[in-house]
Design an enzyme around this catalytic site. Structure first.
Site, PDB file in Angstrom:
ATOM      1  N   GLY A  30      65.100 -66.983-116.635  1.00  0.00           N
ATOM      2  CA  GLY A  30      64.795 -65.568-116.865  1.00  0.00           C
ATOM      3  C   GLY A  30      64.086 -65.303-118.184  1.00  0.00           C
ATOM      4  O   GLY A  30      63.908 -64.161-118.580  1.00  0.00           O
TER       5      GLY A  30
ATOM      6  N   GLY B 154      60.962 -66.099-118.928  1.00  0.00           N
ATOM      7  CA  GLY B 154      59.508 -65.997-118.808  1.00  0.00           C
ATOM      8  C   GLY B 154      58.817 -67.315-119.109  1.00  0.00           C
ATOM      9  O   GLY B 154      57.591 -67.377-119.241  1.00  0.00           O
TER      10      GLY B 154
ATOM     11  N   ASP C 276      51.656 -69.992-112.446  1.00  0.00           N
ATOM     12  CA  ASP C 276      52.830 -70.731-112.949  1.00  0.00           C
ATOM     13  C   ASP C 276      52.992 -72.069-112.232  1.00  0.00           C
ATOM     14  O   ASP C 276      53.226 -73.098-112.859  1.00  0.00           O
ATOM     15  CB  ASP C 276      54.116 -69.927-112.708  1.00  0.00           C
ATOM     16  CG  ASP C 276      54.195 -68.684-113.555  1.00  0.00           C
ATOM     17  OD1 ASP C 276      53.178 -68.288-114.129  1.00  0.00           O
ATOM     18  OD2 ASP C 276      55.300 -68.111-113.625  1.00  0.00           O
TER      19      ASP C 276
HETATM   20  O1  PMV Z   1      57.118 -63.668-114.947  1.00  0.00           O
HETATM   21  P1  PMV Z   1      56.237 -64.848-115.163  1.00  0.00           P
HETATM   22  O2  PMV Z   1      56.383 -65.457-116.500  1.00  0.00           O
HETATM   23  O3  PMV Z   1      56.322 -65.807-114.053  1.00  0.00           O
HETATM   24  O4  PMV Z   1      54.742 -64.344-115.219  1.00  0.00           O
HETATM   25  C1  PMV Z   1      54.195 -63.513-114.276  1.00  0.00           C
HETATM   26  C2  PMV Z   1      52.738 -63.419-114.516  1.00  0.00           C
HETATM   27  C3  PMV Z   1      52.077 -62.318-113.721  1.00  0.00           C
HETATM   28  O5  PMV Z   1      50.688 -62.401-113.994  1.00  0.00           O
HETATM   29  C4  PMV Z   1      52.589 -60.965-114.167  1.00  0.00           C
HETATM   30  C5  PMV Z   1      52.325 -62.458-112.232  1.00  0.00           C
HETATM   31  C6  PMV Z   1      51.696 -63.687-111.634  1.00  0.00           C
HETATM   32  O6  PMV Z   1      52.223 -64.135-110.606  1.00  0.00           O
HETATM   33  O7  PMV Z   1      50.666 -64.177-112.140  1.00  0.00           O
END
Ligand code: PMV
Length: 308
Positions: free
Chosen positions: A82, A84, A130
């Site tokens: 959680g 980020g 990600d």
């Molecule tokens: O919540 P995180 O760290 O997985 O980041 C999300 C990044 C966004 O651009 C907001 C959404 C995405 O899937 O790219």
């Protein structure tokens, strides 16, 4: 048995705009999740019966990449969940890779594509940033056009993302975790409705795309001053898109006087910020005094790998 590990990530520049097809750059960090799959009498996680809701990513990974007899999945994580820092991507990528490896089908592009499908199923809305960063490692540039260093292309609905290798200099960042867990899906949906109704929001998305490409150049020249300026500008634009949070702002404000730049990273609404600095100790102290949890990370970590 097969064991694979995958790194977490931080989005350096371009979060949210990437959902609308703009470029983004994400860096793999030196914190990993390791997953091992082995034969079992029932589907289980760390020796306990799997619960679809509680183990949403692992369960979706089984649907995408396994389809065989029952297995146990063991996971060991160094990434605070959680925060980020890509823990859900790293657990997904390491599980998908371990499942494919145990079938003799491990390859990076397939792992990245299946892992994106898992995140989509669990989160409802996502870009492949990600999962592709956790798969490839080092750094990844996401772009609507094909550039040098092309790795693979991922399509979903009307969107297509081209993934590219990005050389990453040896840099350390301080992550400041607010301790507030905010779900990515609703934040992405909030930005979408703003962008659909507001011209300034659309302009901000375009500007973030430009910042990303300038940032890639600054990164390649190791121009920390310029990169920091771009991080600061990106942060203000993200605040304008409504994904800031007062706790995040306090950490950014505390870190900035000691940093080249500081910004939220990932979805926002809580979660974490990152600071680029030559003085990680002082910035860590400042973040702690402002109520955050500092985590010093180095970037450019190796992508998913077999550890068996
Ligand atoms: O919540 P995180 O760290 O997985 O980041 C999300 C990044 C966004 O651009 C907001 C959404 C995405 O899937 O790219």
């Amino acid at each position: 048995m097969s064991r694979c590990s995958a790194p977490g990530k931080m989005i350096l520049l371009g979060e949210h705009a990437v959902v609308f097809g703009k470029p983004a750059v994400a860096l793999a960090i030196n914190l990993r999740i390791s997953s091992a799959v082995s034969k079992s009498t029932q589907y289980s996680v760390n020796g306990r019966a799997m619960q679809k809701r509680h183990h949403a990513y692992i369960s979706a990974a089984l649907d995408q990449a396994w389809g065989g007899p029952p297995i146990n999945v063991d996971t060991i994580s160094e990434i605070p969940s959680g925060s980020g820092l890509g823990s859900s991507a790293a657990v997904t990528v390491s599980c998908v890779a371990a499942m494919m490896a145990s079938k003799g089908k491990f390859n990076h592009e397939a792992v990245a594509k299946k892992s994106f499908a898992v995140e989509l199923k669990v989160q409802g809305s996502a870009s492949p940033t990600d999962t592709s960063t956790s798969t490839h490692g080092e750094g990844v540039i996401v772009s609507p056009e094909k550039l040098d260093g092309f790795l693979w292309r991922i399509e979903h609905g009307d969107n297509a993302w081209n993934m590219h290798h990005c050389d990453v200099p040896k840099l350390r960042f301080v992550v400041g975790y607010t301790g507030i867990h905010a779900a990515t899906g609703p934040l992405v949906a909030g930005v979408r409705s703003l962008v659909e109704s507001n011209k300034d929001a659309r302009r901000s998305i375009d500007r973030i795309g430009e910042i990303v490409m300038d940032g890639v150049e600054a990164l390649s020249k190791q121009d920390k001053k310029r990169l920091g300026q771009l991080m600061n500008e990106d942060h203000e634009l993200l605040n304008g898109l409504g994904v800031g949070h007062s706790a995040l702002e306090e950490l950014v404000v505390a870190a900035r006087p000691l940093s080249f730049g500081a910004k939220l990273t990932g979805a926002g609404g809580g979660g974490s910020m990152i600071a680029l600095t030559d003085d990680v100790e002082k910035v860590s102290e400042a973040i702690r005094s402002a109520g955050g949890e500092p985590i010093v990370v180095s970037v450019g970590a190796e992508g998913v790998r077999r550890d068996d």
